[in-house]
Design a protein around this motif. Structure first.
Motif, short mmCIF file in Angstrom:
data_model
loop_
_atom_site.label_atom_id
_atom_site.label_comp_id
_atom_site.label_asym_id
_atom_site.label_seq_id
_atom_site.Cartn_x
_atom_site.Cartn_y
_atom_site.Cartn_z
N GLU B 11 0.86 -1.19 0.00
CA GLU B 11 0.00 0.00 0.00
C GLU B 11 0.89 1.24 0.00
OE1 GLU B 11 -3.36 -0.04 -0.01
OE2 GLU B 11 -3.32 -2.23 -0.10
N PRO B 12 0.41 2.38 -0.54
CA PRO B 12 1.22 3.60 -0.47
C PRO B 12 1.60 3.88 0.99
CG PRO B 12 -0.62 3.93 -1.94
CD PRO B 12 -0.84 2.60 -1.27
N THR B 13 2.89 4.04 1.25
CA THR B 13 3.41 4.10 2.60
C THR B 13 4.19 5.39 2.81
OG1 THR B 13 3.55 1.69 2.71
CG2 THR B 13 4.97 2.92 4.23
N ASP B 14 3.98 6.01 3.95
CA ASP B 14 4.75 7.19 4.35
C ASP B 14 6.15 6.70 4.73
OD1 ASP B 14 6.02 9.19 5.73
OD2 ASP B 14 4.23 9.82 6.82
N CYS B 46 7.77 9.14 -11.25
CA CYS B 46 8.87 8.94 -10.31
C CYS B 46 9.55 10.29 -10.09
CB CYS B 46 9.87 7.93 -10.87
SG CYS B 46 11.17 7.53 -9.70
N ARG B 47 9.59 10.73 -8.85
CA ARG B 47 10.29 11.96 -8.49
C ARG B 47 11.65 11.59 -7.95
NH1 ARG B 47 6.05 16.40 -6.40
NH2 ARG B 47 4.43 14.95 -5.86
N VAL B 48 12.68 12.23 -8.44
CA VAL B 48 14.03 11.99 -7.96
C VAL B 48 14.55 13.26 -7.30
CG1 VAL B 48 16.40 11.34 -8.57
CG2 VAL B 48 14.47 10.33 -9.79
N PHE B 49 15.02 13.15 -6.05
CA PHE B 49 15.67 14.26 -5.36
C PHE B 49 17.11 13.84 -5.09
CE2 PHE B 49 11.19 14.59 -4.25
CZ PHE B 49 10.93 15.95 -4.39
N VAL B 50 18.06 14.62 -5.56
CA VAL B 50 19.47 14.31 -5.29
C VAL B 50 20.16 15.57 -4.79
CG1 VAL B 50 19.64 12.47 -7.03
CG2 VAL B 50 20.21 14.83 -7.66
N ASP B 51 21.25 15.36 -4.06
CA ASP B 51 22.02 16.50 -3.58
C ASP B 51 23.47 16.05 -3.46
OD1 ASP B 51 22.69 19.02 -2.61
OD2 ASP B 51 20.92 19.09 -1.33
N GLU B 52 24.38 16.91 -3.84
CA GLU B 52 25.80 16.56 -3.72
C GLU B 52 26.32 16.87 -2.32
OE1 GLU B 52 24.63 19.18 -5.06
OE2 GLU B 52 26.03 20.86 -5.10
N ILE B 69 6.03 11.88 1.52
CA ILE B 69 5.43 11.41 0.29
C ILE B 69 5.03 9.96 0.49
CG2 ILE B 69 5.88 10.90 -2.15
CD1 ILE B 69 7.77 13.28 -2.21
N LYS B 70 3.83 9.63 0.09
CA LYS B 70 3.40 8.24 0.19
C LYS B 70 3.74 7.52 -1.10
CE LYS B 70 -0.18 8.41 3.68
NZ LYS B 70 -0.37 7.11 4.33
N SER B 71 4.39 6.39 -0.96
CA SER B 71 4.88 5.69 -2.15
C SER B 71 4.86 4.19 -1.93
CB SER B 71 6.32 6.15 -2.44
OG SER B 71 6.86 5.42 -3.52
N ARG B 72 4.70 3.43 -3.02
CA ARG B 72 4.81 1.98 -2.94
C ARG B 72 6.23 1.50 -3.24
NH1 ARG B 72 -0.29 2.03 -5.46
NH2 ARG B 72 -1.91 1.03 -4.21
N ASN B 73 7.01 2.33 -3.96
CA ASN B 73 8.36 1.91 -4.33
C ASN B 73 9.33 3.07 -4.18
OD1 ASN B 73 8.59 -0.97 -5.58
ND2 ASN B 73 6.61 -0.15 -6.26
N VAL B 74 10.38 2.84 -3.41
CA VAL B 74 11.36 3.88 -3.10
C VAL B 74 12.75 3.29 -3.29
CG1 VAL B 74 12.27 5.39 -1.28
CG2 VAL B 74 9.81 4.91 -1.38
N VAL B 75 13.65 4.10 -3.85
CA VAL B 75 15.06 3.73 -3.93
C VAL B 75 15.87 4.91 -3.42
CG1 VAL B 75 17.01 3.26 -5.48
CG2 VAL B 75 14.82 2.11 -5.85
N ALA B 76 16.75 4.70 -2.44
CA ALA B 76 17.55 5.78 -1.89
C ALA B 76 19.01 5.34 -1.78
CB ALA B 76 17.02 6.19 -0.52
N HIS B 77 19.88 6.34 -1.68
CA HIS B 77 21.31 6.08 -1.76
C HIS B 77 22.06 7.19 -1.06
CE1 HIS B 77 25.29 6.08 -3.80
NE2 HIS B 77 25.11 4.78 -3.86
N ILE B 78 23.06 6.82 -0.28
CA ILE B 78 23.99 7.81 0.26
C ILE B 78 25.36 7.45 -0.25
CG2 ILE B 78 25.07 8.70 2.37
CD1 ILE B 78 22.35 8.38 3.71
N ARG B 79 26.07 8.44 -0.74
CA ARG B 79 27.24 8.20 -1.56
C ARG B 79 28.55 8.52 -0.85
NH1 ARG B 79 29.83 11.21 -6.15
NH2 ARG B 79 30.88 9.59 -7.28
#
Lengths: 289, 289
Positions: B11-14, B46-52, B69-79
């Motif tokens: 389900e769309p999840t916070d 799909c909204r992508v937020f990135v920051d250097e 944002i409520k979403s069913r699929n999320v991908v995140a990354h710390i570099r």
């Protein structure tokens, strides 16, 4: 109909000035209320912020006001839906990568369905949402892809912006009969702008004078912060400031780079489209005095 | 090395809960300080937020905390940069459109140059930045494009996630000798995750118990807000909470959908890569007790 805004700058420019007036049009001083979006290039990278909420009460727009981004190329859009619901995937600008460059596109107008002209079999780009605008963008991108893929062994390069201009000119000629097709398109170095019915631009250069926003009570004196190296072209559906703007003629296809107008072509707008646009133009609110 | 996080939800999840602990790793409780990014699917968009900037002092991360944002699929990354400077175009997740779907990819590892395996002549997708990770993503996307373009007349469909899984499996086999290749990849319906050296997951389902964040002092009781229809798979480089996580074996390729693990394959990690990974693994900070 929608509001378009694009900036082409010689130096990285804080764009909050122009966006403030533009954002007020998203429901406050105008009736473009079905979402908005802005794309900022930072060298090769392009950040896209979109929201399906009206710009004047969008938390993303509010955040952007307090987080100025310096950019040489910006494309922004406020949406009054003609086709496709008020959904995130239908918000302009749309973005696609071609040969290692990000390309963004925003459209003001209303096109008939492109039919099978834009099936995936014709190239790699296909719409995610349901707008006529994204379909037209994918059509242009598929034309660019076909050209550069065919020319791969001849070392054709997307940095050849004159070749890009000519493909966009041909694609515009093909899409023109489908309806009203004002657009801005950028690959991060150049801005391509087409006037189907309504588009204006102003070029700001040193020595700068002050400019008053049409939609707000904010006034910024460019003379305070400009240098001789600065030059900015602002392209918009209707003038945003009390500066002297140049109104494009229907059929003008323009290419800007580093704040300068580099090239112009004429792609005639079919009479049938101009006839329908009389109604569409009356829908655009008058520019405040 | 970097930190990966992906969520697959019925389900769309916070998602603010998991991101709070994850963002603290961007320089505060860990040393992943060369940018970060997050991609949220909202249906097809799909909204992508990135920051250097490091996540713990990024204004974009701060904004996202106050704008759930409520979403069913999320991908995140710390570099933590191994290749490519701390620039916006080198921040994960990377996004490309294929056949009208947005695809996003984030990578933890370090690959040798792919050489001419990923020239634009091999398909439409090419890197914008200079990372090994984006080059690997474009390689996978070009393989997917080639498959679905060749099958166009047979009505092959990117919604056939089993066919997608098998192409990702083949591409992973090809890329595996180039180095450490933990990744998550989503098309907005499924999450594909590969464990080259380190990856864990937990599946939360009804009845929910409370979970404590490993990186912060925030505790959320899922029992308060879960329903029997809710189910969430959380995939991360290292466990984010004090729940019981499953540690993947090196070589595990997993497919999640709607919070459930649907499919698993084994793509062996070459011994030479496992040998280099001993050093790399020691670089990852230990999970706080």
């Amino acid at each position: 109909m929608c509001q378009l805004l694009a900036l082409s700058c010689a130096e990285p420019t804080d764009v909050s000035f122009s966006l403030t007036g533009f954002a007020a049009r998203g429901g406050l001083t105008d009736h473009h209320v079905d979402g908005w979006g802005v794309a900022f290039y930072e060298d090769r990278a392009c950040r896209v912020f979109v929201d399906e909420k009206p710009a004047y009460r969008s938390p993303v727009a509010e955040f952007l006001k307090s987080y100025p981004i310096k950019s040489r190329n910006v494309v922004a859009h406020i949406r009054k839906a003609t086709q496709g619901g008020a959904r995130v995937e239908n918000c302009h600008p749309f973005m696609r990568e071609l040969r290692g460059q990000q390309w963004v596109f925003a459209h003001n107008g209303d096109l008939q369905p492109l039919g099978d002209a834009n099936e995936p079999e014709h190239g790699p780009y296909a719409p995610v949402g349901t707008t006529d605008s994204e379909a037209a963008f994918c059509f242009i991108m598929n034309r660019l892809y076909a050209h550069f893929a065919a020319q791969a062994e001849m070392h054709a390069d997307v940095d050849d912006i004159d070749a890009v201009f000519e493909i966009i000119e041909q694609a515009t000629r093909t899409l023109n009969p489908y309806g009203i097709f004002n657009f801005v398109l950028s690959n991060g170095t150049a801005q391509f702008a087409y006037c189907s019915t309504r588009l204006s631009y102003v070029i700001r250069h040193w020595p700068f004078s002050s400019a008053r926003l049409v939609d707000g009570d904010l006034s910024v004196d460019f003379a305070e912060r400009g240098t001789p190296a600065d030059r900015t072209a602002v392209i918009a559906t209707t003038p945003l400031t009390d500066e002297v703007w140049t109104a494009c003629e229907p059929g003008d296809l323009l290419m800007f780079r580093s704040g300068a107008l580099l090239r112009r072509a004429h792609v005639p707008v079919p009479d049938a489209v101009l006839a329908t646009s009389k109604y569409a133009l009356s829908e655009l609110s008058a520019v405040p005095a």
